[in-house]
Structures are given as structure tokens and as C-alpha cells.
Design a protein around this motif. Structure first.
Motif, PDB file in Angstrom:
ATOM      1  N   PHE A 181      27.293  41.347  35.782  1.00 25.30           N
ATOM      2  CA  PHE A 181      29.039  42.821  35.826  1.00 25.30           C
ATOM      3  C   PHE A 181      29.011  42.830  37.401  1.00 25.30           C
ATOM      4  N   ASN A 182      28.332  42.417  38.784  1.00 21.27           N
ATOM      5  CA  ASN A 182      29.215  42.201  40.256  1.00 21.27           C
ATOM      6  C   ASN A 182      29.756  40.761  39.806  1.00 21.27           C
ATOM      7  N   ILE A 183      29.247  40.501  40.090  1.00 16.62           N
ATOM      8  CA  ILE A 183      29.870  38.295  39.622  1.00 16.62           C
ATOM      9  C   ILE A 183      31.484  38.729  39.121  1.00 16.62           C
ATOM     10  N   ILE A 184      31.835  39.442  37.778  1.00 15.46           N
ATOM     11  CA  ILE A 184      32.940  39.251  36.963  1.00 15.46           C
ATOM     12  C   ILE A 184      34.380  40.553  37.764  1.00 15.46           C
ATOM     13  N   LYS A 185      32.939  41.403  38.486  1.00 12.44           N
ATOM     14  CA  LYS A 185      33.729  42.857  39.235  1.00 12.44           C
ATOM     15  C   LYS A 185      34.075  42.056  40.293  1.00 12.44           C
ATOM     16  N   TYR A 186      33.933  41.143  41.037  1.00 12.83           N
ATOM     17  CA  TYR A 186      34.503  41.244  42.483  1.00 12.83           C
ATOM     18  C   TYR A 186      35.202  39.650  42.555  1.00 12.83           C
ATOM     19  N   ILE A 187      35.186  39.011  41.512  1.00 11.83           N
ATOM     20  CA  ILE A 187      36.325  38.293  40.542  1.00 11.83           C
ATOM     21  C   ILE A 187      37.331  38.856  40.494  1.00 11.83           C
ATOM     22  N   GLY A 188      36.955  39.860  40.061  1.00  9.54           N
ATOM     23  CA  GLY A 188      38.580  41.096  39.667  1.00  9.54           C
ATOM     24  C   GLY A 188      39.421  41.256  40.520  1.00  9.54           C
ATOM     25  N   ALA A 189      38.541  41.659  41.524  1.00  4.62           N
ATOM     26  CA  ALA A 189      38.677  42.708  42.078  1.00  4.62           C
ATOM     27  C   ALA A 189      39.433  41.608  43.211  1.00  4.62           C
ATOM     28  N   ILE A 190      38.865  40.688  43.584  1.00  8.23           N
ATOM     29  CA  ILE A 190      39.578  39.196  45.022  1.00  8.23           C
ATOM     30  C   ILE A 190      41.029  38.914  43.773  1.00  8.23           C
ATOM     31  N   TYR A 191      41.234  38.458  42.616  1.00  5.84           N
ATOM     32  CA  TYR A 191      42.613  38.199  41.653  1.00  5.84           C
ATOM     33  C   TYR A 191      43.167  39.363  41.559  1.00  5.84           C
ATOM     34  N   LEU A 192      42.814  40.510  41.288  1.00  9.24           N
ATOM     35  CA  LEU A 192      43.693  41.544  41.804  1.00  9.24           C
ATOM     36  C   LEU A 192      44.647  41.648  42.747  1.00  9.24           C
ATOM     37  N   ILE A 193      43.522  41.283  44.068  1.00 10.88           N
ATOM     38  CA  ILE A 193      44.156  41.293  45.783  1.00 10.88           C
ATOM     39  C   ILE A 193      45.469  40.514  45.870  1.00 10.88           C
ATOM     40  N   TYR A 194      44.369  39.040  45.496  1.00 12.50           N
ATOM     41  CA  TYR A 194      45.819  38.037  45.848  1.00 12.50           C
ATOM     42  C   TYR A 194      46.806  37.696  45.132  1.00 12.50           C
ATOM     43  N   LEU A 195      46.681  38.808  43.659  1.00 12.18           N
ATOM     44  CA  LEU A 195      48.346  38.776  42.960  1.00 12.18           C
ATOM     45  C   LEU A 195      49.025  39.289  43.819  1.00 12.18           C
ATOM     46  N   GLY A 196      48.369  40.637  44.528  1.00 18.12           N
ATOM     47  CA  GLY A 196      49.375  41.868  45.402  1.00 18.12           C
ATOM     48  C   GLY A 196      49.762  41.343  46.688  1.00 18.12           C
ATOM     49  N   ILE A 197      48.663  40.232  47.436  1.00 21.35           N
ATOM     50  CA  ILE A 197      49.299  40.108  48.267  1.00 21.35           C
ATOM     51  C   ILE A 197      50.311  38.551  48.361  1.00 21.35           C
ATOM     52  N   THR A 198      50.447  37.486  47.435  1.00 19.42           N
ATOM     53  CA  THR A 198      51.295  36.719  46.906  1.00 19.42           C
ATOM     54  C   THR A 198      52.320  37.292  46.220  1.00 19.42           C
ATOM     55  N   SER A 199      52.486  38.454  46.331  1.00 23.71           N
ATOM     56  CA  SER A 199      53.498  39.090  45.795  1.00 23.71           C
ATOM     57  C   SER A 199      54.498  39.847  47.192  1.00 23.71           C
ATOM     58  N   LEU A 200      53.215  40.364  47.532  1.00 16.92           N
ATOM     59  CA  LEU A 200      54.102  41.094  49.126  1.00 16.92           C
ATOM     60  C   LEU A 200      54.396  40.025  50.315  1.00 16.92           C
TER      61      LEU A 200
END
Length: 210
Positions: free
Chosen positions: A71-90
Motif C-alpha cells: 500500500f505504501n509503495i503504491i502510495k508513494y509512487i503515485g504521490a511522486i508521479y503526481l508531483i512530477y506531473l505538476g512540476i513538469t507542467s510548471l
């Protein structure tokens, strides 16, 4: 449940609006072919979403109920990916995109069959590994042991409708050259605003508990 329902709707809309492979394909088929081609491409993208939803719902329910580590592995991978998407967009640069659209507008439109347009949209989304990670992140937030099947079905229908409706609306807008030029001028501001929202969702995901 209603709070989750509206949160999912907002996140799906933001993710759909963020420029990516699906956005580029719908834009290309609309501009180079026709509004009809764009609409069938949009329907293909929406249909692929249902596949992602199905395998995520079936698999993550077991993962969440049986393994805190996974659960935590998936959660942190998902969080990192969402943050990556946001930074890439910025940090995204838009000069090349605007030039590409300008070049496309000078090309003569060609015909595309409904099946071809649908297939392109379907495969573009289905074969995108980033889409898989996005839905893993999303379902980690909303799917818990004991979540009623009816609500899972409502989530699936909601996501399908939002994604398909957004890209169909985009197709209609892109059918008008004046609107295309306007969107090109303000795209970088829209992209930065969406980036901030996605980073916020990623940070919130870090604090989600099993």
C-alpha cells in the motif's frame, strides 16, 4: 463518499486538461482530419479509461486489504508521479507546441475513418504507462476494504463521462481556428495553474493512511 466523488471528478478533469499524448492526438486528428475524427478519438480515449479502472479496482482492493508495505509503495509512487506531473507542467515550454500547431494549420485536411480514429485514441491511452501510474495513485486514495460495489461503479462511470466529455468539448473548440489561436496564447498560464493543483494532490496523497 460524496466528498470523494467530487474530488475524483475534479482530479480527473485536471488530469484530462493537462497537455499530454491524448491531448496531442485529439488535437492532431481534429486539426488534420475533421471534427468527427476528433470525437471518435475522444471516445477511444474514454473507453481505454474503463480498462484502467477495471484492472486497478480488481487488483488494488486485495493489495490494500492485505499488505501495508505494498500500500505504501503504491502510495508513494503515485504521490511522486503526481508531483512530477505538476512540476513538469510548471516548467513546460510552449514555443515548440505553438509552432507545431501553426504548421498543422497550413496542412490540408485528409479523411480518417471512425474506426481508425477510435482505435488511435484507445491505444494511445491504453498503452501509456503514465496512465497506469495515474490510476494506481487515484485508486490508492479512494478504494478501501469495504468500499461498496455501487460506489466503485459510480466512480467508473463518473471518470468515463468526465474524460470523454472533456475531449469531445476540446474537439468542438479546436474546430474553430480563432479559438485555437486564443488557446495557444494562454496555454502556458493554464498549464502552470494545473501544475499547482497536481502538486497539491500529490502532497495530500503522502498523508493518506491505510
Amino acid at each position: 463518499m460524496l466528498t470523494q466523488f467530487f474530488s475524483i471528478g475534479l482530479l480527473m478533469l485536471l488530469s484530462a486538461m493537462l497537455p499530454g499524448p491524448d491531448f496531442a492526438l485529439v488535437t492532431k486528428n481534429t486539426i488534420l482530419h475533421s471534427r468527427r475524427a476528433g470525437l471518435f478519438t475522444s471516445l477511444g480515449v474514454g473507453s481505454a479509461i474503463l480498462i484502467h479502472i477495471t484492472y486497478c479496482a480488481l487488483g488494488l482492493a486485495i493489495v490494500i486489504s492485505q499488505s501495508i508495505l505494498l500500500f505504501n509503495i503504491i502510495k508513494y509512487i503515485g504521490a511522486i508521479y503526481l508531483i512530477y506531473l505538476g512540476i513538469t507542467s510548471l516548467l513546460a515550454k510552449h514555443a515548440d507546441h505553438n509552432a507545431a500547431v501553426s504548421n498543422q494549420k497550413r496542412l490540408q485536411k485528409t479523411k480518417m475513418s471512425d474506426l481508425t480514429a477510435f482505435r488511435q485514441g484507445f491505444l494511445c491511452n491504453l498503452l501509456n504507462p503514465k496512465a497506469t501510474l495515474f490510476f494506481l495513485a487515484l485508486f490508492t486514495m479512494i478504494i478501501k476494504p469495504g468500499t461498496p460495489l455501487l460506489w466503485e461503479l459510480l466512480y467508473a462511470v463518473e471518470m468515463f463521462i468526465i474524460i470523454t466529455a472533456w475531449f469531445c468539448s476540446l474537439t468542438i473548440l479546436l474546430s474553430h481556428p480563432r479559438v485555437v489561436r486564443l488557446l495557444n496564447r494562454i496555454e502556458k498560464y493554464i498549464s502552470k495553474a494545473l501544475g499547482v493543483f497536481l502538486i497539491g494532490f500529490g502532497v495530500a496523497l503522502v498523508f493518506v493512511k491505510k
